[in-house]
Design a protein around this motif. Sequence first.
Motif, PDB file in Angstrom:
ATOM      1  N   TRP A 281      62.954  -0.286  41.964  1.00 16.36           N
ATOM      2  CA  TRP A 281      62.473   0.502  43.102  1.00 16.36           C
ATOM      3  C   TRP A 281      62.283  -0.332  44.371  1.00 16.36           C
ATOM      4  CZ3 TRP A 281      58.044  -2.021  44.153  1.00 16.36           C
ATOM      5  CH2 TRP A 281      57.314  -2.590  43.105  1.00 16.36           C
ATOM      6  N   TYR A 282      62.346  -1.663  44.287  1.00 15.77           N
ATOM      7  CA  TYR A 282      61.938  -2.484  45.434  1.00 15.77           C
ATOM      8  C   TYR A 282      62.695  -2.198  46.747  1.00 15.77           C
ATOM      9  CZ  TYR A 282      60.705  -6.466  48.335  1.00 15.77           C
ATOM     10  OH  TYR A 282      60.295  -7.243  49.383  1.00 15.77           O
ATOM     11  N   PRO A 283      64.050  -2.210  46.775  1.00 15.91           N
ATOM     12  CA  PRO A 283      64.717  -1.981  48.069  1.00 15.91           C
ATOM     13  C   PRO A 283      64.409  -0.594  48.651  1.00 15.91           C
ATOM     14  CG  PRO A 283      66.277  -2.817  46.437  1.00 15.91           C
ATOM     15  CD  PRO A 283      65.018  -2.477  45.702  1.00 15.91           C
ATOM     16  N   TYR A 284      64.382   0.417  47.784  1.00 15.18           N
ATOM     17  CA  TYR A 284      64.066   1.781  48.255  1.00 15.18           C
ATOM     18  C   TYR A 284      62.654   1.810  48.844  1.00 15.18           C
ATOM     19  CZ  TYR A 284      63.161   6.793  48.180  1.00 15.18           C
ATOM     20  OH  TYR A 284      62.832   8.084  48.549  1.00 15.18           O
ATOM     21  N   PHE A 285      61.729   1.191  48.120  1.00 16.43           N
ATOM     22  CA  PHE A 285      60.324   1.190  48.538  1.00 16.43           C
ATOM     23  C   PHE A 285      60.148   0.513  49.901  1.00 16.43           C
ATOM     24  CE2 PHE A 285      56.162  -1.117  48.217  1.00 16.43           C
ATOM     25  CZ  PHE A 285      55.346   0.000  48.334  1.00 16.43           C
ATOM     26  N   THR A 286      60.813  -0.612  50.106  1.00 16.05           N
ATOM     27  CA  THR A 286      60.633  -1.313  51.385  1.00 16.05           C
ATOM     28  C   THR A 286      61.236  -0.508  52.543  1.00 16.05           C
ATOM     29  OG1 THR A 286      62.617  -2.643  51.000  1.00 16.05           O
ATOM     30  CG2 THR A 286      60.515  -3.644  50.397  1.00 16.05           C
ATOM     31  N   ARG A 287      62.307   0.246  52.281  1.00 14.63           N
ATOM     32  CA  ARG A 287      62.846   1.092  53.360  1.00 14.63           C
ATOM     33  C   ARG A 287      61.835   2.177  53.746  1.00 14.63           C
ATOM     34  NH1 ARG A 287      67.790   0.166  50.457  1.00 14.63           N
ATOM     35  NH2 ARG A 287      67.799   2.180  49.414  1.00 14.63           N
ATOM     36  N   ARG A 288      61.104   2.694  52.743  1.00 12.73           N
ATOM     37  CA  ARG A 288      60.091   3.725  53.051  1.00 12.73           C
ATOM     38  C   ARG A 288      58.907   3.110  53.802  1.00 12.73           C
ATOM     39  NH1 ARG A 288      64.042   5.617  51.139  1.00 12.73           N
ATOM     40  NH2 ARG A 288      64.438   5.620  53.350  1.00 12.73           N
ATOM     41  N   LEU A 289      58.512   1.904  53.417  1.00 12.20           N
ATOM     42  CA  LEU A 289      57.409   1.235  54.132  1.00 12.20           C
ATOM     43  C   LEU A 289      57.774   1.027  55.589  1.00 12.20           C
ATOM     44  CD1 LEU A 289      56.037  -1.658  51.883  1.00 12.20           C
ATOM     45  CD2 LEU A 289      55.115   0.626  52.241  1.00 12.20           C
ATOM     46  N   ALA A 290      59.014   0.614  55.799  1.00 11.22           N
ATOM     47  CA  ALA A 290      59.452   0.272  57.151  1.00 11.22           C
ATOM     48  C   ALA A 290      59.477   1.480  58.079  1.00 11.22           C
ATOM     49  CB  ALA A 290      60.837  -0.363  57.092  1.00 11.22           C
ATOM     50  N   GLU A 291      59.538   2.675  57.487  1.00 13.99           N
ATOM     51  CA  GLU A 291      59.641   3.867  58.333  1.00 13.99           C
ATOM     52  C   GLU A 291      58.329   4.259  58.980  1.00 13.99           C
ATOM     53  OE1 GLU A 291      63.282   5.729  55.784  1.00 13.99           O
ATOM     54  OE2 GLU A 291      61.250   6.356  55.357  1.00 13.99           O
ATOM     55  N   ARG A 292      57.213   3.734  58.439  1.00 15.85           N
ATOM     56  CA  ARG A 292      55.940   4.243  58.943  1.00 15.85           C
ATOM     57  C   ARG A 292      54.841   3.194  58.850  1.00 15.85           C
ATOM     58  NH1 ARG A 292      52.271   8.550  56.855  1.00 15.85           N
ATOM     59  NH2 ARG A 292      51.461   9.536  58.748  1.00 15.85           N
ATOM     60  N   PRO A 293      54.328   2.727  60.014  1.00 14.93           N
ATOM     61  CA  PRO A 293      53.279   1.709  60.009  1.00 14.93           C
ATOM     62  C   PRO A 293      52.092   2.118  59.138  1.00 14.93           C
ATOM     63  CG  PRO A 293      54.021   2.144  62.259  1.00 14.93           C
ATOM     64  CD  PRO A 293      54.724   3.128  61.375  1.00 14.93           C
ATOM     65  N   ALA A 294      51.773   3.420  59.097  1.00 16.04           N
ATOM     66  CA  ALA A 294      50.607   3.869  58.343  1.00 16.04           C
ATOM     67  C   ALA A 294      50.704   3.496  56.866  1.00 16.04           C
ATOM     68  CB  ALA A 294      50.445   5.378  58.489  1.00 16.04           C
ATOM     69  N   ASN A 295      51.917   3.382  56.343  1.00 18.28           N
ATOM     70  CA  ASN A 295      52.067   3.017  54.937  1.00 18.28           C
ATOM     71  C   ASN A 295      51.546   1.606  54.674  1.00 18.28           C
ATOM     72  OD1 ASN A 295      53.233   5.474  54.321  1.00 18.28           O
ATOM     73  ND2 ASN A 295      55.321   4.741  54.669  1.00 18.28           N
ATOM     74  N   LEU A 296      51.699   0.725  55.649  1.00 16.51           N
ATOM     75  CA  LEU A 296      51.195  -0.642  55.478  1.00 16.51           C
ATOM     76  C   LEU A 296      49.680  -0.690  55.658  1.00 16.51           C
ATOM     77  CD1 LEU A 296      53.735  -3.103  57.069  1.00 16.51           C
ATOM     78  CD2 LEU A 296      53.301  -2.632  54.686  1.00 16.51           C
ATOM     79  N   ILE A 297      49.179   0.173  56.529  1.00 24.69           N
ATOM     80  CA  ILE A 297      47.719   0.224  56.717  1.00 24.69           C
ATOM     81  C   ILE A 297      47.059   0.616  55.389  1.00 24.69           C
ATOM     82  CG2 ILE A 297      45.858   1.472  57.931  1.00 24.69           C
ATOM     83  CD1 ILE A 297      47.898   1.635  60.319  1.00 24.69           C
ATOM     84  N   PHE A 298      47.717   1.537  54.687  1.00 20.97           N
ATOM     85  CA  PHE A 298      47.237   1.972  53.379  1.00 20.97           C
ATOM     86  C   PHE A 298      47.104   0.764  52.432  1.00 20.97           C
ATOM     87  CE2 PHE A 298      48.182   3.302  49.059  1.00 20.97           C
ATOM     88  CZ  PHE A 298      47.478   4.495  48.903  1.00 20.97           C
ATOM     89  N   ILE A 299      48.117  -0.100  52.450  1.00 20.93           N
ATOM     90  CA  ILE A 299      48.098  -1.281  51.583  1.00 20.93           C
ATOM     91  C   ILE A 299      46.999  -2.245  52.031  1.00 20.93           C
ATOM     92  CG2 ILE A 299      49.370  -3.374  50.938  1.00 20.93           C
ATOM     93  CD1 ILE A 299      51.891  -1.668  51.020  1.00 20.93           C
ATOM     94  N   ALA A 300      46.889  -2.433  53.355  1.00 18.95           N
ATOM     95  CA  ALA A 300      45.882  -3.355  53.873  1.00 18.95           C
ATOM     96  C   ALA A 300      44.491  -2.903  53.438  1.00 18.95           C
ATOM     97  CB  ALA A 300      45.978  -3.405  55.395  1.00 18.95           C
ATOM     98  N   LYS A 301      44.236  -1.602  53.522  1.00 19.75           N
ATOM     99  CA  LYS A 301      42.914  -1.078  53.136  1.00 19.75           C
ATOM    100  C   LYS A 301      42.647  -1.350  51.658  1.00 19.75           C
ATOM    101  CE  LYS A 301      42.161   2.770  56.293  1.00 19.75           C
ATOM    102  NZ  LYS A 301      42.567   4.176  56.442  1.00 19.75           N
ATOM    103  N   ALA A 302      43.685  -1.095  50.837  1.00 16.90           N
ATOM    104  CA  ALA A 302      43.536  -1.307  49.391  1.00 16.90           C
ATOM    105  C   ALA A 302      43.252  -2.776  49.105  1.00 16.90           C
ATOM    106  CB  ALA A 302      44.800  -0.858  48.670  1.00 16.90           C
ATOM    107  N   THR A 303      43.882  -3.680  49.865  1.00 18.92           N
ATOM    108  CA  THR A 303      43.701  -5.118  49.646  1.00 18.92           C
ATOM    109  C   THR A 303      42.266  -5.524  49.973  1.00 18.92           C
ATOM    110  OG1 THR A 303      45.936  -5.333  50.457  1.00 18.92           O
ATOM    111  CG2 THR A 303      44.731  -7.364  50.151  1.00 18.92           C
ATOM    112  N   PHE A 304      41.760  -5.043  51.112  1.00 21.25           N
ATOM    113  CA  PHE A 304      40.426  -5.476  51.527  1.00 21.25           C
ATOM    114  C   PHE A 304      39.321  -4.851  50.697  1.00 21.25           C
ATOM    115  CE2 PHE A 304      42.841  -6.544  55.449  1.00 21.25           C
ATOM    116  CZ  PHE A 304      42.676  -7.911  55.313  1.00 21.25           C
ATOM    117  N   ARG A 305      39.607  -3.729  50.066  1.00 20.69           N
ATOM    118  CA  ARG A 305      38.606  -3.088  49.201  1.00 20.69           C
ATOM    119  C   ARG A 305      38.362  -3.905  47.941  1.00 20.69           C
ATOM    120  NH1 ARG A 305      41.091   1.936  48.195  1.00 20.69           N
ATOM    121  NH2 ARG A 305      41.412   2.508  50.352  1.00 20.69           N
TER     122      ARG A 305
END
Length: 306
Positions: A281-305
């Motif tokens: 799933w990795y290449p597909y997943f990174t293309r989806r992340l790249a489409e929307r900054p909010a997807n990375l914010i989601f990860i950042a929040k999960a990391t800091f929690r």
Amino acid sequence: MLFRSLILAVSRWRPIRSMVTRSRIFRPLVSRFVAGESLDSAIASAEALAAEGLFSTLDLLGENVATVEEAAQAREAYIEVVNRIAKSPHRDLINISIKLTALGLDQGEDVAEANFKQLLAAAQPHNIFVRADMEASEYTERTVAMIERVHAEYPNTGTVMQSYLKRLDGDLTRLLALPTRVRIVKGAYLEPETVAYQDKAVVDQKYVEAAQRLLKAGHYPAIATHDEAIIQSLRGFIKKEGIAKESFEWQMLYGIRRDLQSSLRAEGFNVRVYIPYGEQWYPYFTRRLAERPANLIFIAKATFRK
Ligand SMILES: Cc1cc2nc3c(=O)[nH]c(=O)nc-3n(C[C@H](O)[C@H](O)[C@H](O)COP(=O)(O)OP(=O)(O)OC[C@H]3O[C@@H](n4cnc5c(N)ncnc54)[C@H](O)[C@@H]3O)c2cc1C
């Protein structure tokens, strides 16, 4: 566009790939975009969507195989998907999307073509449509030419056009001459400006023009986007031109804009959901992340929690 290019470039680094595929932090987001790792989970998702009247297309994730043997394995895996769809009570609503690089395009056009034809031959008696997704621009010509070669024998196939590509109009003319079913998308790969428009407004404008051309040509095009402004504008066009709802379909990705998928269906439009599944799933997943900054914010929040 800058954000997208940055994420796509960074995601190619090996340490990043290894961190993302191993870390549990990313799992909730991966499962938002990918319907599990097995064919069973993909079929279950397709049947649940079918119960709501939504069509689907199954994509067994995997691209750019390294050997002829791996390409043959991918072919067999896709044929298994075809056979499973054929047994589903909702088989009329489910088809498949494939990548020609999974079938051996890097190993040779002859390799990919032989595998592709075997797959199409397996799908044809069941009336299952097999769409070749469009990959990075180095494959565009080979993909269009492949469809031109196989289409007469296997009309159950078609491909995808990307509105960011400068060569779009010529390719559309070739595919409409067959004629074949075309899915129009904006394009998800990192491309240089020699081949692709970099300005989002231009890509959007080209998208609308191509979609209108396909809708008017009338060979059951797939209008694949989550862009509400574009969908609204095309709905105006469809109404003005008197284009029948059943003469095309909207397509959206699994996990993105479920609300819009359902509301368009409720209005009587055909809506197909693209269901990716599998371990790669990795290449597909990174293309989806790249489409929307909010997807990375989601990860950042999960990391800091943590
Ligand atoms: C069914 C389908 C098949 C596709 N096949 C191909 C293909 O073969 N080759 C190819 O190059 N590309 C393909 N794509 C991807 C496509 O090129 C775009 O990258 C993708 O659809 C995002 O563009 P958009 O039209 O939704 O518009 P955008 O302008 O990118 O997005 C519009 C809105 O949609 C929502 N959205 C879009 N992407 C996401 C996301 N990842 N996460 C959350 N929300 C999001 C947001 O609300 C955003 O504001 C496909 C897309 C679809 C829907």
